[in-house]
Design a protein around this motif. Structure first.
Motif, PDB file in Angstrom:
ATOM      1  N   GLN A  40      -7.122  10.319  -5.737  1.00  0.00           N
ATOM      2  CA  GLN A  40      -7.405   8.892  -5.964  1.00  0.00           C
ATOM      3  C   GLN A  40      -8.723   8.513  -5.294  1.00  0.00           C
ATOM      4  OE1 GLN A  40      -4.595   9.109  -8.139  1.00  0.00           O
ATOM      5  NE2 GLN A  40      -5.103   6.959  -7.892  1.00  0.00           N
ATOM      6  N   PRO A  41      -9.298   7.365  -5.672  1.00  0.00           N
ATOM      7  CA  PRO A  41     -10.520   6.912  -4.991  1.00  0.00           C
ATOM      8  C   PRO A  41     -10.282   6.748  -3.493  1.00  0.00           C
ATOM      9  CG  PRO A  41     -10.013   5.518  -6.892  1.00  0.00           C
ATOM     10  CD  PRO A  41      -8.863   6.452  -6.722  1.00  0.00           C
ATOM     11  N   LYS A  42     -11.357   6.914  -2.723  1.00  0.00           N
ATOM     12  CA  LYS A  42     -11.243   6.830  -1.259  1.00  0.00           C
ATOM     13  C   LYS A  42     -10.653   5.506  -0.807  1.00  0.00           C
ATOM     14  CE  LYS A  42     -14.804   9.978   0.369  1.00  0.00           C
ATOM     15  NZ  LYS A  42     -16.072  10.171   1.068  1.00  0.00           N
ATOM     16  N   ASP A  43     -10.963   4.443  -1.563  1.00  0.00           N
ATOM     17  CA  ASP A  43     -10.507   3.098  -1.192  1.00  0.00           C
ATOM     18  C   ASP A  43      -9.001   3.052  -0.957  1.00  0.00           C
ATOM     19  OD1 ASP A  43     -13.055   2.703  -1.858  1.00  0.00           O
ATOM     20  OD2 ASP A  43     -12.698   1.275  -3.498  1.00  0.00           O
ATOM     21  N   GLN A  44      -8.264   3.791  -1.767  1.00  0.00           N
ATOM     22  CA  GLN A  44      -6.812   3.714  -1.641  1.00  0.00           C
ATOM     23  C   GLN A  44      -6.347   4.223  -0.284  1.00  0.00           C
ATOM     24  OE1 GLN A  44      -4.510   5.207  -4.979  1.00  0.00           O
ATOM     25  NE2 GLN A  44      -2.636   5.188  -3.764  1.00  0.00           N
ATOM     26  N   THR A  45      -6.903   5.353   0.158  1.00  0.00           N
ATOM     27  CA  THR A  45      -6.529   5.901   1.459  1.00  0.00           C
ATOM     28  C   THR A  45      -6.955   4.950   2.574  1.00  0.00           C
ATOM     29  OG1 THR A  45      -6.905   8.073   0.516  1.00  0.00           O
ATOM     30  CG2 THR A  45      -6.641   7.962   2.899  1.00  0.00           C
ATOM     31  N   THR A  46      -8.155   4.382   2.441  1.00  0.00           N
ATOM     32  CA  THR A  46      -8.640   3.446   3.455  1.00  0.00           C
ATOM     33  C   THR A  46      -7.704   2.241   3.533  1.00  0.00           C
ATOM     34  OG1 THR A  46     -10.831   4.105   2.716  1.00  0.00           O
ATOM     35  CG2 THR A  46     -10.708   2.295   4.282  1.00  0.00           C
ATOM     36  N   ALA A  47      -7.346   1.691   2.374  1.00  0.00           N
ATOM     37  CA  ALA A  47      -6.482   0.513   2.361  1.00  0.00           C
ATOM     38  C   ALA A  47      -5.121   0.831   2.976  1.00  0.00           C
ATOM     39  CB  ALA A  47      -6.299   0.023   0.921  1.00  0.00           C
ATOM     40  N   LEU A  48      -4.571   1.992   2.648  1.00  0.00           N
ATOM     41  CA  LEU A  48      -3.274   2.385   3.196  1.00  0.00           C
ATOM     42  C   LEU A  48      -3.340   2.517   4.716  1.00  0.00           C
ATOM     43  CD1 LEU A  48      -0.353   3.463   2.949  1.00  0.00           C
ATOM     44  CD2 LEU A  48      -1.304   5.711   2.460  1.00  0.00           C
ATOM     45  N   GLU A  88       0.829  -1.210   0.000  1.00  0.00           N
ATOM     46  CA  GLU A  88       0.000   0.000   0.000  1.00  0.00           C
ATOM     47  C   GLU A  88       0.864   1.262   0.000  1.00  0.00           C
ATOM     48  OE1 GLU A  88      -3.074   0.218  -0.587  1.00  0.00           O
ATOM     49  OE2 GLU A  88      -3.682  -1.871  -0.370  1.00  0.00           O
ATOM     50  N   ILE A  89       1.961   1.243   0.761  1.00  0.00           N
ATOM     51  CA  ILE A  89       2.828   2.435   0.778  1.00  0.00           C
ATOM     52  C   ILE A  89       3.437   2.650  -0.603  1.00  0.00           C
ATOM     53  CG2 ILE A  89       4.853   3.525   1.836  1.00  0.00           C
ATOM     54  CD1 ILE A  89       4.366   1.841   4.323  1.00  0.00           C
ATOM     55  N   SER A  90       3.798   1.547  -1.275  1.00  0.00           N
ATOM     56  CA  SER A  90       4.477   1.690  -2.568  1.00  0.00           C
ATOM     57  C   SER A  90       3.517   2.108  -3.684  1.00  0.00           C
ATOM     58  CB  SER A  90       5.184   0.392  -2.949  1.00  0.00           C
ATOM     59  OG  SER A  90       4.238  -0.607  -3.248  1.00  0.00           O
ATOM     60  N   GLN A  91       2.210   2.227  -3.373  1.00  0.00           N
ATOM     61  CA  GLN A  91       1.274   2.764  -4.362  1.00  0.00           C
ATOM     62  C   GLN A  91       1.399   4.283  -4.468  1.00  0.00           C
ATOM     63  OE1 GLN A  91       0.761  -0.334  -5.516  1.00  0.00           O
ATOM     64  NE2 GLN A  91      -1.141   0.551  -6.259  1.00  0.00           N
ATOM     65  N   LEU A  92       2.050   4.895  -3.489  1.00  0.00           N
ATOM     66  CA  LEU A  92       2.218   6.353  -3.518  1.00  0.00           C
ATOM     67  C   LEU A  92       3.239   6.724  -4.592  1.00  0.00           C
ATOM     68  CD1 LEU A  92       2.270   7.000   0.327  1.00  0.00           C
ATOM     69  CD2 LEU A  92       0.469   7.646  -1.258  1.00  0.00           C
ATOM     70  N   PRO A  93       3.076   7.871  -5.227  1.00  0.00           N
ATOM     71  CA  PRO A  93       3.974   8.224  -6.336  1.00  0.00           C
ATOM     72  C   PRO A  93       5.403   8.471  -5.848  1.00  0.00           C
ATOM     73  CG  PRO A  93       2.563  10.081  -5.762  1.00  0.00           C
ATOM     74  CD  PRO A  93       2.071   8.917  -4.964  1.00  0.00           C
TER      75      PRO A  93
END
Lengths: 205, 205
Positions: free
Chosen positions: B36-44, A14-19
């Motif tokens: 980004q979609p909210k899901d990404q922040t939630t998952a992180l 999940e962290i590595s999804q950040l740019p």
């Protein structure tokens, strides 16, 4: 990378999804959080969730704001006949830092970029055009990056408000203060000669 | 930096607490999440919280693991008489990737560093010494970074197990495979000459 822990693997993913953050950096950050008190991870996670869930945008300029009308738009001392068109909140912060601008802003939320799938409908261009038709705004200052996408966006907006009784301008491009002429690129140097200003103007600063 | 939103300011502050991430990068990351979609922040956020809350360490080698005894320690095919002493999980992953090692590990959790406030009591040294006394381990391989802190840690452990009937070794230092001699530093080159190996050994690889 093979992980001995699914929990760690998930967090790293999940962290590595950040740019700009690869797997190795992500692993370093995850291990760092594990060594810090739990509070730090809780504070980080909560602040991100709260930001994403509760973020609001100013109804007038579309800048990020915790209230319905942002501080700048709500300030009666600012000149509402002058509107500076920018891409995002970072540009607003940069211009505010100069202390040279007393008008309002309009935050587009990006620029037209077919390559990245951003069309005019993804930006707040309609809202800007409608505002312009109300007759309060006297001048629009385009302050977008001077890239192909920025120029396209400027032109797209210009075409829609061309017929209105409205002054339009763009911020000056030229040699940065303190820079040496010999290191400037030709386009910038060329523009700074074409758009030269009366010498007396520079004495006033 | 002055923010128009307290939510954004908080998030940027918390992100910038991570090592190597400044305020500007933190702002860029926060704005990215907003797009980004909210899901990404939630998952992180969820993955970070879960990692920090539920993380476990192997009871034998102290590596990060989701189960009480990690996969490596639980594997009957691994040689339990051979233990490689490393700083953290990244070293385990690096050595596992070589496919050259069939023993177990002991993860110290760092190295002795008075400058960073890390003493022997903050590491899993006691557990290693106790394990060594049980008589199952025949050889300890020190694989810590060759820095002053790494050498201190090696020596500290060595002093405590010196009297035991135990072989100790350190991983070989030398010129990396594929490297040119002329660019190697003197200390490494010196060590690689002192610790030269019979030519026949290199033929076996």
């Amino acid at each position: 990378m093979e992980f001995s822990s699914k929990l760690l693997e998930n967090a790293v993913y999940e962290i590595s999804q950040l740019p700009g953050i690869g797997k190795r950096t992500a692993l370093r950050l995850a291990l760092h959080l594990l060594k810090q008190p739990k509070d730090q991870t809780t504070a980080l996670s909560t602040s991100l969730l709260k930001l994403r869930e509760e973020i609001k945008f100013c109804s007038n300029c579309h800048n990020i704001s915790d209230v319905a009308l942002c501080e700048i738009c709500a300030n009666p001392k600012r000149d509402e006949s002058l509107v500076c068109v920018v891409e995002d909140i970072r540009d607003v912060m940069a211009i505010e830092n100069t202390g040279q601008y007393r008008g309002l802003y309009h935050v587009l939320g990006g620029r037209i970029s077919p390559m990245e799938g951003v069309g005019p409908q993804n930006l707040t261009i309609n809202s800007l055009v409608n505002k312009s038709k109300e007759g309060i705004i006297k001048e629009l200052i385009f302050a977008l990056s001077s890239t192909m996408e920025g120029d396209t966006t400027n032109f797209y907006i210009y075409k829609q408000i061309e017929s209105l009784d409205l002054k339009t301008s763009t911020i000056a491009r030229g040699i940065a203060v303190g820079d040496e002429l010999e290191y400037a690129d030709e386009v910038t140097l060329g523009r700074s000669i074409l758009n030269r200003v009366p010498f007396e103007n520079s004495l006033k600063l």
